[in-house]
Design a protein around this motif. Sequence first.
Motif, PDB file in Angstrom:
ATOM      1  N   ALA A  36       6.613 -10.102  -1.915  1.00  0.00           N
ATOM      2  CA  ALA A  36       6.240  -9.670  -0.695  1.00  0.00           C
ATOM      3  C   ALA A  36       4.667  -9.197  -0.382  1.00  0.00           C
ATOM      4  N   THR A  37       4.015  -9.184  -1.561  1.00  0.00           N
ATOM      5  CA  THR A  37       2.585  -8.755  -1.572  1.00  0.00           C
ATOM      6  C   THR A  37       1.792  -9.695  -2.666  1.00  0.00           C
ATOM      7  N   GLY A  38       0.643  -9.805  -2.272  1.00  0.00           N
ATOM      8  CA  GLY A  38      -0.285 -10.544  -3.182  1.00  0.00           C
ATOM      9  C   GLY A  38      -0.307  -9.856  -4.602  1.00  0.00           C
ATOM     10  N   ASN A  39      -0.162  -8.553  -4.755  1.00  0.00           N
ATOM     11  CA  ASN A  39      -0.360  -8.268  -6.196  1.00  0.00           C
ATOM     12  C   ASN A  39       0.836  -8.478  -6.846  1.00  0.00           C
ATOM     13  N   ALA A  40       1.926  -8.327  -6.035  1.00  0.00           N
ATOM     14  CA  ALA A  40       3.304  -8.698  -6.732  1.00  0.00           C
ATOM     15  C   ALA A  40       3.563  -9.942  -6.907  1.00  0.00           C
ATOM     16  N   ALA A  41       2.666 -10.849  -6.377  1.00  0.00           N
ATOM     17  CA  ALA A  41       2.821 -12.332  -6.727  1.00  0.00           C
ATOM     18  C   ALA A  41       2.141 -12.668  -8.171  1.00  0.00           C
ATOM     19  N   ILE A  42       1.045 -12.120  -8.080  1.00  0.00           N
ATOM     20  CA  ILE A  42       0.266 -12.191  -9.198  1.00  0.00           C
ATOM     21  C   ILE A  42       1.024 -11.729 -10.489  1.00  0.00           C
ATOM     22  N   ALA A  43       1.500 -10.391 -10.246  1.00  0.00           N
ATOM     23  CA  ALA A  43       2.211 -10.186 -11.393  1.00  0.00           C
ATOM     24  C   ALA A  43       3.439 -10.863 -11.692  1.00  0.00           C
ATOM     25  N   GLU A  44       4.172 -11.531 -10.676  1.00  0.00           N
ATOM     26  CA  GLU A  44       5.359 -12.580 -11.000  1.00  0.00           C
ATOM     27  C   GLU A  44       4.639 -13.698 -11.786  1.00  0.00           C
ATOM     28  N   VAL A  45       3.704 -14.246 -11.446  1.00  0.00           N
ATOM     29  CA  VAL A  45       2.881 -15.267 -11.996  1.00  0.00           C
ATOM     30  C   VAL A  45       2.692 -15.152 -13.544  1.00  0.00           C
ATOM     31  N   ASN A  46       2.166 -13.759 -13.703  1.00  0.00           N
ATOM     32  CA  ASN A  46       1.597 -13.507 -15.070  1.00  0.00           C
ATOM     33  C   ASN A  46       2.982 -13.190 -15.995  1.00  0.00           C
ATOM     34  N   SER A  47       4.273 -12.556 -15.280  1.00  0.00           N
ATOM     35  CA  SER A  47       5.256 -12.486 -16.218  1.00  0.00           C
ATOM     36  C   SER A  47       5.890 -13.931 -16.557  1.00  0.00           C
ATOM     37  N   LYS A  48       5.929 -14.622 -15.718  1.00  0.00           N
ATOM     38  CA  LYS A  48       6.552 -15.979 -16.138  1.00  0.00           C
ATOM     39  C   LYS A  48       6.269 -17.074 -14.876  1.00  0.00           C
ATOM     40  N   GLU A  49       5.314 -18.106 -15.450  1.00  0.00           N
ATOM     41  CA  GLU A  49       4.775 -19.032 -14.343  1.00  0.00           C
ATOM     42  C   GLU A  49       6.005 -20.032 -13.784  1.00  0.00           C
ATOM     43  N   PRO A  50       5.956 -19.843 -12.481  1.00  0.00           N
ATOM     44  CA  PRO A  50       6.843 -20.585 -11.658  1.00  0.00           C
ATOM     45  C   PRO A  50       6.499 -22.220 -11.971  1.00  0.00           C
ATOM     46  N   THR A  51       7.281 -23.050 -11.123  1.00  0.00           N
ATOM     47  CA  THR A  51       6.857 -24.618 -11.333  1.00  0.00           C
ATOM     48  C   THR A  51       6.052 -24.639 -10.078  1.00  0.00           C
ATOM     49  N   LEU A  52       6.339 -23.853  -9.059  1.00  0.00           N
ATOM     50  CA  LEU A  52       5.650 -24.182  -7.756  1.00  0.00           C
ATOM     51  C   LEU A  52       5.425 -22.828  -6.844  1.00  0.00           C
ATOM     52  N   ILE A  53       4.470 -22.542  -6.250  1.00  0.00           N
ATOM     53  CA  ILE A  53       4.399 -21.378  -5.448  1.00  0.00           C
ATOM     54  C   ILE A  53       4.293 -21.526  -3.951  1.00  0.00           C
ATOM     55  N   ILE A  54       4.845 -21.042  -3.206  1.00  0.00           N
ATOM     56  CA  ILE A  54       4.658 -21.193  -1.703  1.00  0.00           C
ATOM     57  C   ILE A  54       3.991 -19.713  -1.265  1.00  0.00           C
ATOM     58  N   LEU A  55       2.765 -19.988  -0.599  1.00  0.00           N
ATOM     59  CA  LEU A  55       1.983 -18.764  -0.624  1.00  0.00           C
ATOM     60  C   LEU A  55       1.527 -18.508   0.861  1.00  0.00           C
ATOM     61  N   ASP A  56       1.833 -17.449   1.576  1.00  0.00           N
ATOM     62  CA  ASP A  56       1.444 -17.193   2.837  1.00  0.00           C
ATOM     63  C   ASP A  56       0.234 -16.770   2.929  1.00  0.00           C
ATOM     64  N   LEU A  57      -0.819 -17.020   3.843  1.00  0.00           N
ATOM     65  CA  LEU A  57      -1.784 -16.723   3.942  1.00  0.00           C
ATOM     66  C   LEU A  57      -2.045 -15.190   4.380  1.00  0.00           C
ATOM     67  N   MET A  58      -1.383 -14.605   5.157  1.00  0.00           N
ATOM     68  CA  MET A  58      -1.383 -13.578   5.613  1.00  0.00           C
ATOM     69  C   MET A  58      -0.436 -12.625   4.692  1.00  0.00           C
TER      70      MET A  58
END
Length: 235
Positions: A36-58
């Motif tokens: 739900a946040t940008g920092n959480a997203a980066i943490a998720e990617v660092n812990s395990k890279e997904p196959t694809l990311i859908i990323l909201d701008l805001m």
Amino acid sequence: MTGGSPEILVVEDEESIASFVSLYLKNAGYAVRTAATGNAAIAEVNSKEPTLIILDLMLPDLDGIEVCRRIRQKSDVPILMLTARDEDVDKIIGLEVGADDYMTKPFNPRELVARVKSILRRVTPERREAQGERIVHGDLIIDAGRREVTVSGVEVRLAPKEFELLWELLDHRGLVLTRDQLLERVWGYTFAGDTRTVDVHVRQVRRKLGEASPIVTVWGVGYKVAPARDSAPAA
Ligand code: CA
């Protein structure tokens, strides 16, 4: 990573959007994680890279552009950016930091799933990578096996879609490809997409390759490749 469904990370702070997007993706057979946040997203990617990311701008903390930029520092994972309607500038900035594609809100969730499928189809290894094919065009060498572009022996890093676009044009030297054809071949669209995606990626390839860019605009039609230049004169 072996086996299992492709995993999609949905980064969106609006709970209602995050949950319906997740539902449609799960119904299409994807595993889904959310942030739900940008920092959480980066943490998720660092812990395990997904196959694809859908990323909201805001997002409430870092915006999608900053998140994209940080992810791109270490990963080429495909990123589909979500933007509010009529934010053309934002969309373009989003692509220039290395998103693969974007969709404007409100969107049809079925179209979103179709886009995800298209992007993933393009990401999966293809025959030409298996064959290690490469194209030499003057000083420019594009190697599909190594996914490497060099100009006079110096590597130029391109984002995944920039690479595919350059390959497609070089692979059709002598022909003009329309924006719709490029959307279909590079992005895998079988429906009418937003052709500005093509223009923005062409601009990025030109910026990164500079003088060595062989891409020529054919006004009102699309793009083609210029004849190879003579090798650069020796110093
Ligand atoms: Ca949002």
